[in-house]
Every structure is written in structure tokens, then in C-alpha cells.
Design a protein around this motif. Sequence first.
Motif, mmCIF file in Angstrom:
data_model
loop_
_atom_site.group_PDB
_atom_site.id
_atom_site.type_symbol
_atom_site.label_atom_id
_atom_site.label_comp_id
_atom_site.label_asym_id
_atom_site.label_seq_id
_atom_site.Cartn_x
_atom_site.Cartn_y
_atom_site.Cartn_z
ATOM 1 N N ALA A 296 0.876 -1.051 -0.053
ATOM 2 C CA ALA A 296 -0.027 0.105 -0.047
ATOM 3 C C ALA A 296 0.758 1.216 -0.110
ATOM 4 N N VAL A 297 1.024 1.795 -1.350
ATOM 5 C CA VAL A 297 2.081 2.815 -1.318
ATOM 6 C C VAL A 297 1.143 4.153 -1.837
ATOM 7 N N GLU A 298 0.972 5.316 -0.950
ATOM 8 C CA GLU A 298 0.337 6.108 -1.033
ATOM 9 C C GLU A 298 1.173 7.444 -1.434
ATOM 10 N N SER A 299 0.570 8.465 -2.366
ATOM 11 C CA SER A 299 1.442 9.449 -2.921
ATOM 12 C C SER A 299 0.476 10.634 -2.373
ATOM 13 N N GLY A 300 1.323 11.371 -1.514
ATOM 14 C CA GLY A 300 0.910 12.686 -0.702
ATOM 15 C C GLY A 300 1.666 13.833 -1.155
ATOM 16 N N GLU A 301 1.383 15.062 -0.440
ATOM 17 C CA GLU A 301 2.247 16.191 -0.613
ATOM 18 C C GLU A 301 3.632 16.154 -0.434
#
Length: 318
Positions: free
Chosen positions: A45-50
Amino acid sequence: MDTRRALLDALEEGPVSGPALADRLGVSRAAVWKQVEALREAGFAVESGEEGYEVRDVPDYGGDAIAFGLKAPYEVEFHETLGSTNDRARELAEGGAGGVAVVAAEQTGSRGRLDREWVSPPGSVSLSVLVRPDLPPAHAPVITLAAAVATTEAAREAGVDAAIKWPNDVLVPDPESGEAGDRGGAKLAGILTEMEGEADRVNWLVVGVGVNANVDPEALPVDATSLRAEAGADVDRRAFVQRLLERFHDLTADPDAVLPAWREHAATLGRRVRVETPGGVVEGEAVDVEFPGALVVETDDGRERVLAGDCEHLRRAE
């Protein structure tokens, strides 16, 4: 180090931007995106945020899962099914590789010491570590003892009171007597070492480790047990393999630390033993282990130093 492992190491440190990853890995941002997508397909689960990419969850098992957070410099090659991790590691060695851990979710053609059959049902831990130690062949047994220590300590961290029968069988002693028959306890793990070397140096060495992990005792030989059976629940195989590899790396980097650690976890010392050796049977009390792994036995005729053999526990020495 390959790009995937470098990416995993970078992501472990926390959120990291695409441009920063590209610079660190020496690849394009498009290549970073492809690698991240591959991790997602593998179950991360790789999230892309600020602040950039951040790993929020890791698969239960697999090559990337083991490599993520691994504090040892091994490349991890993972197979869902493989005939023998040792055979595969030998292939890699012959191709010039080194510093590789070959891991299989299921092993179909495994074998133990003295060509004995080794059962590796699904849920087992099957791995082989390919190393190129700066040692003469005569000192190679210390690497096998290091693997036994690493496996035992990983089992203890998982809540199982494991011990070592000389030279490298990992057992769970009977909780009441501290022993169980001639094996010294129920077998939890086995280790098989293979090597190629010259007169003065080891070219490569493969240490194969097979652990009965999340396996029901009914699927094992009568004198064997598993981490699941002893702990009362499944263990985290990913964490187990990581701890084993990390401890193995630490010990092989400091061979002088191996024997003290082995003695600390030994089930054999202080026991009366019978050892079948190429030169005959040696029987007496096991009193010590000496570099690079020789068992010292106090016999009726004095002390004998046994370099190799099949050890049988007879009873506790009085």
C-alpha cells in the motif's frame, strides 16, 4: 544493490518525493513511477501525498516484503514454488553472484544433511543464503554454526524455546525432561551447507535453512514440530526471515562471536552423546565446542575433538 532494493530502502525512511527518489536511484521519474506501481501490484500500500510516496502497509510474505526494512545487505530472490533453494543458490554462485538470499514459499525437492529427506510443506520457511566469505575452507563450519544460532534466535524471538543440537539441528526440547529421545528434542529446523573452494580460500558458500513455521504437526514427521505448534498461532514469516538474515550477517561479519553464541543456545553441551564419525563411534560427555565448530567429547580414554559426524543424545550427564 539493484534499483528495487534501493527504492525499498528509500521508502522505509519515510515519505520521499518522486524527484528525490529519481536522484537517489539514478533513474528517471517515469522509472520511479513504474517501480512504485510494481510494488503496488505486489501488495504494497503505497500512497502518494504532498510529501511524496509513503508505504502504509506491507504484504505478509514475498521477496519485496522481506527486503523492506531488512537490515542486512542481501538481495532477496523469491519464488512461490521451487525445487530447491540450495540448487538455485548454487546456480547463482556459478554465475558469479554473491550476497543473495533465495527464498521459496514452497520447496518441492528439498534435502537435509547426509542426503536425508526434508519435508517442506506450504507454510514452511525455505531459504538459502549465498555468501563469499574471506575464509579458508577449513574454517567454513563456523558459518554453518552461525546459521544455527541465527535460526534459533529468530525462533526464540517468535516465542519458541529453541535450542541447538550439534552441529546445526534446531530443536525444541521436551518441556519436562529437557530432552526427547536420541534427537534431543523435536526437530524444528535443519541446515545444509554446500561449498566450493580452493586450498586456501572459499570461493562461495551456500547455507540452506528449512524451518517448520506455519505448519501443522500432522504434515510433519513424527519427531518434528513447528513454530505454529509451539507458539500456538501462526508466526510472522516475514519478520522471522528478516531477523534470521540480520543475525546471520552480524555473526558472519564477526566469526569470533559465533561460538559464544552457539554455546549459549546449545542443547548438546553437558549431555552424554554418541557421535558416528567417518573414523568410528565416539561416546562420552559433550563438554565444549571449539573453532571452527568441533565438538569436544570427554570419553573414557580422554578428550576427543570431533570435526564431523552424526550426533545422538543419550542422556544428561550426571
